[in-house]
Motif scaffolding. Structure first.
Motif, short mmCIF file in Angstrom:
data_model
loop_
_atom_site.label_atom_id
_atom_site.label_comp_id
_atom_site.label_asym_id
_atom_site.label_seq_id
_atom_site.Cartn_x
_atom_site.Cartn_y
_atom_site.Cartn_z
N ALA A 792 0.82 -1.21 0.00
CA ALA A 792 0.00 0.00 0.00
C ALA A 792 0.85 1.26 0.00
N PHE A 793 2.04 1.22 0.63
CA PHE A 793 2.94 2.38 0.64
C PHE A 793 3.77 2.45 -0.64
N CYS A 795 2.88 1.45 -3.73
CA CYS A 795 2.12 1.84 -4.91
C CYS A 795 1.91 3.35 -5.00
N GLU A 796 2.12 4.09 -3.89
CA GLU A 796 1.94 5.53 -3.89
C GLU A 796 3.23 6.30 -4.19
N ASP A 798 4.91 6.77 -6.88
CA ASP A 798 4.98 7.60 -8.09
C ASP A 798 4.13 8.86 -7.96
N GLU A 799 3.52 9.09 -6.79
CA GLU A 799 2.78 10.31 -6.54
C GLU A 799 3.41 11.06 -5.38
N SER A 800 3.18 12.35 -5.31
CA SER A 800 3.69 13.13 -4.19
C SER A 800 2.69 13.06 -3.06
N GLY A 801 3.14 12.66 -1.86
CA GLY A 801 2.24 12.55 -0.73
C GLY A 801 2.95 12.03 0.48
N SER A 803 2.66 9.19 1.92
CA SER A 803 3.06 7.79 1.87
C SER A 803 4.50 7.65 1.40
N VAL A 804 4.95 8.53 0.53
CA VAL A 804 6.33 8.48 0.06
C VAL A 804 7.27 8.75 1.22
N GLN A 831 9.16 3.33 -8.85
CA GLN A 831 9.16 2.80 -7.48
C GLN A 831 10.50 2.18 -7.13
#
Length: 871
Positions: A792-793, A795-796, A798-801, A803-804, A831
């Motif tokens: 779950a962490f 897969c995120e 490639d997005e800014s947030g 979780s990264v 990733q």
């Protein structure tokens, strides 16, 4: 001669009056004894005896079930509950006085049937204890003996022996296995006369297997017969029959009281009549001047009659004064001329306050003018009236009374007085109300019970038919309520249920019905809805009220609920059908997260049936060879070289195809098959590792996922050590993956098991990290070597947030604790590069390889082996 005849006639008349008076007194005494036959204290004692028998029977069933499930290791509770039930046998046969002979006969027959059923149940329990003790001994001895026998074998034991042992273990675990087949295999194994080196013989093992084969079905049948609801149904019949007989006795005693009131009225009327006769005779005596001798004789007789009349009047006065019923005497214009002390005790008015006034001062206003017109019309036409009426005491309190009024007429038929006799029936009304309430309401919450709910639902369906508007049934179950009972006790749980019921009543309409079905289950009846969405709004308000914090015994508790909604007439035409479908919708709400509601739909019924059929297919899937192991590679983050493999279980169903573990693993955990399947997974991985090594392929560690139930209930280190020894594998080639929430459930025992695994050189990885407790500092106390970041962490990334940032923080903190970090679910280069920059040690995901069967993964192991070979 005529004078003498007149004297004789007068004497006979007086004798008749005296005999009539004696007959009235005898009738009065007999009616008084019949009216007092029904007593409250024996009734309460008998009801308490019934409740104690019911409670002991329920606790006895629970103790048998607990012993059958190995939660209870001695039979003392069973003996105690049986003794409690037998202690009440004499009390149940001692039926309280007052019931009719027919009711007593029915009740006596039911009690005898109940006691015969309980004696049969006690005999079954005795057989259960004897057979269960032998079976428990064999089931405890057989697994250890089987392991020792297999370890003693100097070569691989026969396949049929291993299959036989596995089926016996499945039979012990509750799996349905054909007994004839097992007996045939047992006979065949005995004929082979297999031998092993060591203190144990295969014959000893087979003796215990035979005990399990013979006794397991017998114990299962005994438990099923013991738990049949025959005793409970008979108890309910005894209770309902007794309550009906008691209500009939109360009704009959009421009739006797009515006749008693009427007889008392006649007695008082008789006294007035005697007074009138006395006065008339006295006047005749004053006017009599004939024959002095006859007059003197007549005077003596009249004097004797006067003395007798005075004695009678004193007796009448004693009855009037000491009677427990209130008495009122009025003149023809309804003005009160006399009242007895019981009148003052009941009404609160003294005689001085009411004499000269009319009984209207007692009027409560509960009856209208039509009631009094009807009463006076019957009184004037028939000379008497009786019935129930509500009056008001001096202090303003309103009470019900049973009133009898009789008109007293003179010789010309003119009404001279009215006599009223009444009794306060408040206690009887309250007793009848209590009996009715107990029969139709839940004892704990006061809500309607199942019997009253069925009546309310039927009424709501009739209203729905007349108005053509839908009716809804909402089934609500509190989430995880068992945890509160187990940790804080049933008293706290009962208090919570009472408060939950009060909150539910506060948010529902006055026309709605809230019922408790038992335990933590509630049912809401919503009649005459404007549209189906109204049921959704009602369920949402009810669930919102449940979630407000509860303060109970110093604890602040928060409880949620799950609700299922069924609509009439769309979802069903009967009460049972609506309840069943609302229950199915409620379970769908629990499956989809709890603290929510779901409408019943055809998909829910189809899905429930599909899940049931799939779960039944899981039994025997291992024997049929339908369970498979797939393997997904793990690579080094820096070099891309294969450094490990994770074993993933699959189910190749003959009709549904490949079933993922997310579906059948929870089923296996629920029905107890997870222990057999989990042990098979460890042995299958070890066997595959042995096959790869014998084929000369590369040797890399293979990780096996461990279920929470398997970790909690099985001797995991012993199973792992046995599998490694059987296939002669180094401990470094096997890893175990556990979830962080699994370790936190019982941290003390988890630390002990992990210490044992560490001494065996078995690596342990924390799987799905970040989705549970996520406490690295707390996990520091566990001897683990690998930490796997949940997909779950990943897969995120490639997005800014956040979780990264969280993924990189997990890597940094894990390295501080000297843990190897593995990232799951790596599916793209973005990733991979991010995780590599932040120091992740190993990757696993579709970017590096899909889960493959062992035959397809052999090529990858061969390629990796060639890469590692010296040039």
């Amino acid at each position: 001669m005529s004078a003498e005849s007149a004297v004789n006639r007068e004497a006979w008349r007086r004798l008749g009056l005296i005999c009539g008076f004696a007959a009235l007194l005898g009738l009065l005494f007999w009616l008084f004894t019949r009216a007092e036959l029904v007593s409250q204290q024996p009734h309460n004692a008998y009801m308490q005896s019934l409740r104690r028998v019911l409670q002991s029977d329920v606790e006895l069933n629970a103790a048998v079930l607990a012993s059958y499930s190995n939660l209870l290791h001695n039979y003392d509770p069973l003996v105690r509950h049986i003794a409690d039930i037998r202690a009440e046998e004499a009390g149940l046969l001692a039926v309280p006085d007052g019931l009719s002979e027919a009711a007593r006969g029915r009740l006596q027959a039911l009690v005898e049937r109940l006691q015969a059923s309980q004696h049969e149940k006690a005999e079954d329990i005795d057989r259960f204890k004897r057979s269960g003790s032998v079976l428990r001994n064999s089931e405890m001895y057989f697994p250890q003996a089987a392991e020792d026998v297999l370890r003693q074998a100097d070569k691989r034991p026969p396949e049929e022996l291993e299959q036989f042992i596995r089926r016996i273990m499945a039979l012990s675990a509750g799996t349905l296995v054909a007994g004839d087949r097992l007996r045939s295999e047992l006979t065949h194994l005995r004929r082979q006369n297999l031998r092993v080196e060591g203190p144990l013989s295969i014959n000893q093992l087979l003796v215990h297997a035979e005990q399990i084969i013979e006794l397991r079905p017998e114990v299962d049948a005994l438990v099923e017969r013991i738990l049949r609801p025959a005793s409970s149904q008979l108890l309910e019949e005894v209770t309902s029959t007794y309550i009906e007989g008691y209500e009939e006795a109360l009704h009959r005693a009421g009739h006797y009281r009515q006749i008693l009131y009427l007889a008392t009225v006649l007695l008082v009327a008789y006294a007035l009549y005697a007074l009138v006769r006395f006065e008339r005779d006295r006047r005749k005596l004053a006017l009599a001047h004939d024959d002095l001798a006859i007059a003197h004789h007549d005077l003596a007789e009249r004097y004797a009659a006067q003395l007798a009349a005075e004695r009678q009047l004193r007796l009448y006065a004693t009855v009037f004064t000491n009677a427990t019923e209130g008495m009122t005497i009025t003149d023809a214009e309804s003005h009160i001329v006399a009242v007895n002390p019981a009148f003052s005790a009941i009404s609160g008015y003294s005689a001085e306050e009411v004499i000269g006034r009319t009984p209207a001062l007692l009027s409560s206003g509960q009856q209208g003018e039509d009631f009094y017109r009807t009463m006076w019309r019957e009184l004037l036409s028939r000379g008497h009236w009786q019935g129930e009426i509500w009056n008001r005491r001096k202090d303003g309190g309103i009470y019900p009374e049973w009133l009898s009024i009789a008109a007293v007429r003179d010789d010309r038929g003119t009404t001279t007085h009215y006599i009223g006799i009444f009794i306060d029936i408040s206690e009887r009304k309250q007793s009848e109300a209590r009996i009715h309430h107990m029969a139709h309401h839940d004892v704990l919450t006061g809500l309607p019970n199942r019997l009253l709910l069925e009546d309310r639902v039927n009424q709501a369906m009739l209203k729905s038919k007349r108005s053509s508007r839908p009716m809804a049934l909402v089934f609500v179950d509190l989430d995880r309520f068992k945890n509160i009972n187990d940790t804080l006790g049933h008293e706290i749980g009962d208090q919570l249920l009472v408060q939950a019921a009060q909150r539910g009543l506060a948010v529902l309409r006055d026309t709605d019905t809230l019922s408790r079905q038992g335990g933590d289950e509630f049912v809401i009846v919503l009649p005459e809805l404007e549209q189906r969405q109204d049921a959704m709004h009602a369920a949402r308000k009810f669930l919102a009220a449940l979630t407000q914090p509860y303060m109970l015994a110093g604890h602040e508790l928060t409880v949620t609920g799950s609700a299922g909604i069924a609509l009439y007439p769309d979802d069903g035409q009967t009460v049972s059908e609506l309840l069943r479908k609302a229950d199915a919708a409620m379970y769908r709400a629990k499956e989809e997260g709890r603290n929510t509601y779901r409408f019943f739909s055809a998909e829910i019924a189809t899905a429930s049936l599909g899940e049931l059929l799939l779960e039944n297919s899981l039994y025997g899937a291992l024997d049929r060879g339908e369970l498979l192991m797939y393997y997904q590679p793990k690579v080094d983050a820096a070099s891309g070289q294969l450094v490990g493999i994770e074993a993933l279980m699959r189910w190749q169903h003959p009709t549904h195809g490949m079933v993922p573990p997310g579906i059948f693993i929870p089923m296996a955990e629920a029905n107890g098959l997870i222990h057999t399947i989990g042990e098979w997974a460890i042995r299958a991985v070890c066997a595959q590792q042995r096959a790869w090594l014998d084929a000369g392929l590369a040797a890399v560690p293979v990780a096996v996922n461990i279920s929470a139930q398997q970790f909690a209930q099985q001797d995991l280190p012993q199973i792992v050590a046995g599998a490694l020894a059987e296939y002669a594998l180094p401990a470094q080639l096997l890893e175990l993956e556990l979830t962080e929430s699994l370790l936190m459930r019982n941290a003390g025992r988890a630390a002990e098991v992990l210490d044992t695994l560490r001494r065996l050189n078995i690596k342990v990885a924390i799987d799905d990290f970040g989705t549970g407790y996520s406490s690295l500092s707390y996990l520091k106390q566990f001897p683990v070597q690998v930490l796997k970041i949940d997909r779950a962490f990943v897969c995120e990334i490639d997005e800014s947030g956040e979780s990264v940032k969280l993924a990189s923080a997990i890597i940094a903190m894990a390295h501080e604790l000297d843990l190897v970090v593995v990232a799951e679910g790596v599916e793209n280069a973005c990733q991979r590069d991010y995780l590599h920059r932040h120091g992740c040690d190993q990757f696993q995901g579709y970017l590096f390889g899909l889960p493959l069967p062992a035959t397809e993964l052999a090529g990858l192991l061969a390629l990796d082996h060639c890469r590692d070979a010296p040039a």
